[in-house]
Design a protein around this motif. Structure first.
Motif, mmCIF file in Angstrom:
data_model
loop_
_atom_site.group_PDB
_atom_site.id
_atom_site.type_symbol
_atom_site.label_atom_id
_atom_site.label_comp_id
_atom_site.label_asym_id
_atom_site.label_seq_id
_atom_site.Cartn_x
_atom_site.Cartn_y
_atom_site.Cartn_z
ATOM 1 N N LEU A 67 -2.530 1.204 9.132
ATOM 2 C CA LEU A 67 -3.968 0.975 9.082
ATOM 3 C C LEU A 67 -4.414 0.571 10.481
ATOM 4 O O LEU A 67 -3.682 -0.108 11.207
ATOM 5 C CB LEU A 67 -4.325 -0.127 8.087
ATOM 6 C CG LEU A 67 -4.056 0.171 6.610
ATOM 7 C CD1 LEU A 67 -4.408 -1.046 5.750
ATOM 8 C CD2 LEU A 67 -4.843 1.388 6.137
ATOM 9 N N GLU A 82 -10.930 -1.764 12.189
ATOM 10 C CA GLU A 82 -11.662 -2.546 11.199
ATOM 11 C C GLU A 82 -10.984 -2.502 9.835
ATOM 12 O O GLU A 82 -10.940 -3.505 9.114
ATOM 13 C CB GLU A 82 -13.093 -2.033 11.090
ATOM 14 C CG GLU A 82 -13.965 -2.828 10.142
ATOM 15 C CD GLU A 82 -15.393 -2.306 10.070
ATOM 16 O OE1 GLU A 82 -16.167 -2.804 9.236
ATOM 17 O OE2 GLU A 82 -15.724 -1.392 10.851
ATOM 18 N N GLY A 83 -10.438 -1.344 9.471
ATOM 19 C CA GLY A 83 -9.768 -1.223 8.179
ATOM 20 C C GLY A 83 -8.560 -2.125 8.083
ATOM 21 O O GLY A 83 -8.284 -2.706 7.019
ATOM 22 N N THR A 120 0.834 -1.197 0.000
ATOM 23 C CA THR A 120 0.000 0.000 0.000
ATOM 24 C C THR A 120 0.872 1.252 0.000
ATOM 25 O O THR A 120 2.060 1.186 0.321
ATOM 26 C CB THR A 120 -0.920 0.067 1.250
ATOM 27 O OG1 THR A 120 -0.175 0.571 2.364
ATOM 28 C CG2 THR A 120 -1.491 -1.297 1.588
ATOM 29 N N LYS A 151 -9.848 -5.700 7.569
ATOM 30 C CA LYS A 151 -10.333 -5.904 6.204
ATOM 31 C C LYS A 151 -9.169 -6.044 5.228
ATOM 32 O O LYS A 151 -9.179 -6.891 4.328
ATOM 33 C CB LYS A 151 -11.240 -4.743 5.792
ATOM 34 C CG LYS A 151 -12.612 -4.753 6.441
ATOM 35 C CD LYS A 151 -13.477 -3.605 5.927
ATOM 36 C CE LYS A 151 -14.867 -3.657 6.514
ATOM 37 N NZ LYS A 151 -15.724 -2.526 6.034
ATOM 38 N N PHE A 152 -8.161 -5.209 5.396
ATOM 39 C CA PHE A 152 -6.976 -5.296 4.534
ATOM 40 C C PHE A 152 -6.304 -6.653 4.692
ATOM 41 O O PHE A 152 -5.931 -7.299 3.705
ATOM 42 C CB PHE A 152 -5.992 -4.177 4.875
ATOM 43 C CG PHE A 152 -4.655 -4.336 4.229
ATOM 44 C CD1 PHE A 152 -4.459 -3.976 2.901
ATOM 45 C CD2 PHE A 152 -3.581 -4.859 4.945
ATOM 46 C CE1 PHE A 152 -3.226 -4.149 2.290
ATOM 47 C CE2 PHE A 152 -2.341 -5.017 4.343
ATOM 48 C CZ PHE A 152 -2.160 -4.662 3.022
#
Length: 314
Positions: free
Chosen positions: A117, A120-121, A112, A124-125
Motif C-alpha cells: 500500500l 495516503e492509502g 490484507t 489510512k490503513f
C-alpha cells in the motif's frame, strides 16, 4: 538443526566519522534485540520486525525516527517484510509520519490480500489498526534539516548516490534492514528507510520492492539490501543475490556477485546482508562504509569499515 543467525545493517553510504560510534552501537543493539526475541520463542518474522523497529527508533539511522526529508520538507518512508516459509510479504511506500513503517508492512502482509500500500492509502490503513501519524517534527533530526538545507543549494542530488567515493557532504541514504534464519531453517527479512535527502515528493526507492530491497525464501535464504535505490531496483539486487546462493555459491560470493553486477551494468553502489537456510551469514558493501552486526553461536560480530570484523563474546 541450523545454527540461528540474526544479522542487521544500518545502511551503505559514506557514513561520516561523527556517526561511526553511534551507528555501530545501534546495529549491535538491534542484532541483540532480534536474537533475544528468537531465544524467547519468537518467529523469524517477529525477529526481523523487532530488529528493524530498534533501528527505526534510533535517530542515527534514516528510517522511522531520523528519516531524511523530501524536497518539500516532508517525511515519506518505505518498508518491507517477508516470510521465507510462505513467501508472503507486506510493504509500504511513501507512507508519511509513522514512527515504525515496518509494523504497517507486517499488518499489510497478515491482514490484507495485498502486498503493498502506498501514500495516503497506507496511512489510512495504518490508522485502522491503531497506528496513527505523529507530528513530523518528532521524526526529524537536526541532521536531516541541515542536510536538506545543504542540498537545496544544488540542483542534482543524484551524484552521491552513484559515486562510491568520499564527498564533503554525502547524501544520507542509510536504509536499515535485518535477515534471520532459525534452528529449523526458516528465514525472514525486513528493510526500512526514509529514502534520500531532497527526493521528489512521492519518490519510492528499492526498500519496499520484493526482490530489490529484500527477499526471503526458505529454500535458499534471506537478504536485505541498501544503497542507491534506483540502481538496486534496476538490478533486482536482493533476488540476484538469492539466485546466486541457489546455485550453491556461498553467501559472501553471492553478495559480491550482485554488487559487481550493479556496479558494472548500472554504475550503482550499495551493500547487502544475507543468511542462508543452512545458517551461513555474510555482508558486503561497495560504498565507503556500512554498519552491520550479527549474533551467532553466542558471539556478537560487527563492523563498519571495509574489512573490519570485530567479535565479542556474549
Amino acid at each position: 538443526m541450523v545454527e540461528p543467525v540474526v544479522i542487521v545493517h544500518g545502511g551503505a553510504w559514506a557514513v561520516p566519522e561523527i556517526l561511526w560510534d553511534r551507528s555501530i552501537a545501534g546495529v549491535k543493539t538491534a542484532a541483540l534485540r532480534g536474537y533475544k526475541v528468537l531465544q524467547e520463542g519468537g518467529s523469524v518474522v517477529d525477529v526481523a520486525e523487532a530488529a528493524v523497529i530498534s533501528l527505526e527508533d534510533n535517530p542515527v539511522f534514516d528510517a522511522g525516527t531520523g528519516s531524511v526529508l523530501t524536497f518539500d520538507e516532508q517525511v515519506e518512508m518505505d518498508a518491507i517484510i517477508m516470510n521465507g516459509a510462505t513467501m508472503e510479504a507486506g510493504a509500504v511506500a511513501a507512507i508519511r509520519n509513522i514512527p515504525n513503517p515496518v509494523k504497517v508492512a507486517r499488518l499489510i502482509m497478515e491482514k490484507t490480500p495485498h502486498v503493498m500500500l502506498a501514500g495516503e492509502g497506507a496511512n489510512k490503513f495504518a490508522s485502522q489498526y491503531g497506528i496513527n501519524e505523529v507530528d513530523k517534527e518528532l521524526l526529524i533530526t537536526p541532521y536531516a534539516k541541515e542536510e536538506l538545507a545543504e542540498y537545496k543549494k544544488y540542483t542534482n542530488t543524484v551524484y552521491c548516490l552513484f559515486n562510491k567515493t568520499e564527498h564533503a557532504n554525502p547524501v544520507g541514504h542509510d536504509t536499515v534492514g535485518c535477515a534471520v534464519v532459525d534452528q529449523k531453517g526458516h528465514t525472514a527479512c525486513a528493510t526500512s528507510t526514509g529514502g534520500i535527502t531532497a527526493k521528489m515528493p512521492g519518490r519510492v526507492g528499492d526498500s519496499p520492492i520484493i526482490g530489490a530491497g529484500g527477499y526471503a525464501d526458505d529454500e535458499v535464504g534471506a537478504v536485505s539490501t541498501t544503497g542507491c535505490g534506483e540502481a538496486i531496483m534496476k538490478a533486482c539486487l536482493a533476488r540476484h543475490i538469492v539466485s546466486v546462493m541457489g546455485t550453491g555459491q556461498d553467501v559472501v560470493t553471492a553478495i559480491k556477485s550482485g554488487l559487481n553486477h550493479m556496479e558494472t551494468r548500472i554504475n550503482g553502489f550499495g551493500g547487502a546482508i544475507a543468511v542462508s537456510c543452512k545458517g551461513d551469514v555474510g555482508m558486503q558493501f561497495s560504498t565507503p562504509r556500512m554498519p552491520w552486526a550479527y549474533v551467532r553461536q553466542g558471539k556478537l560480530h560487527y563492523g563498519i569499515h571495509p574489512g573490519q570484523h570485530i567479535i565479542e563474546d556474549l
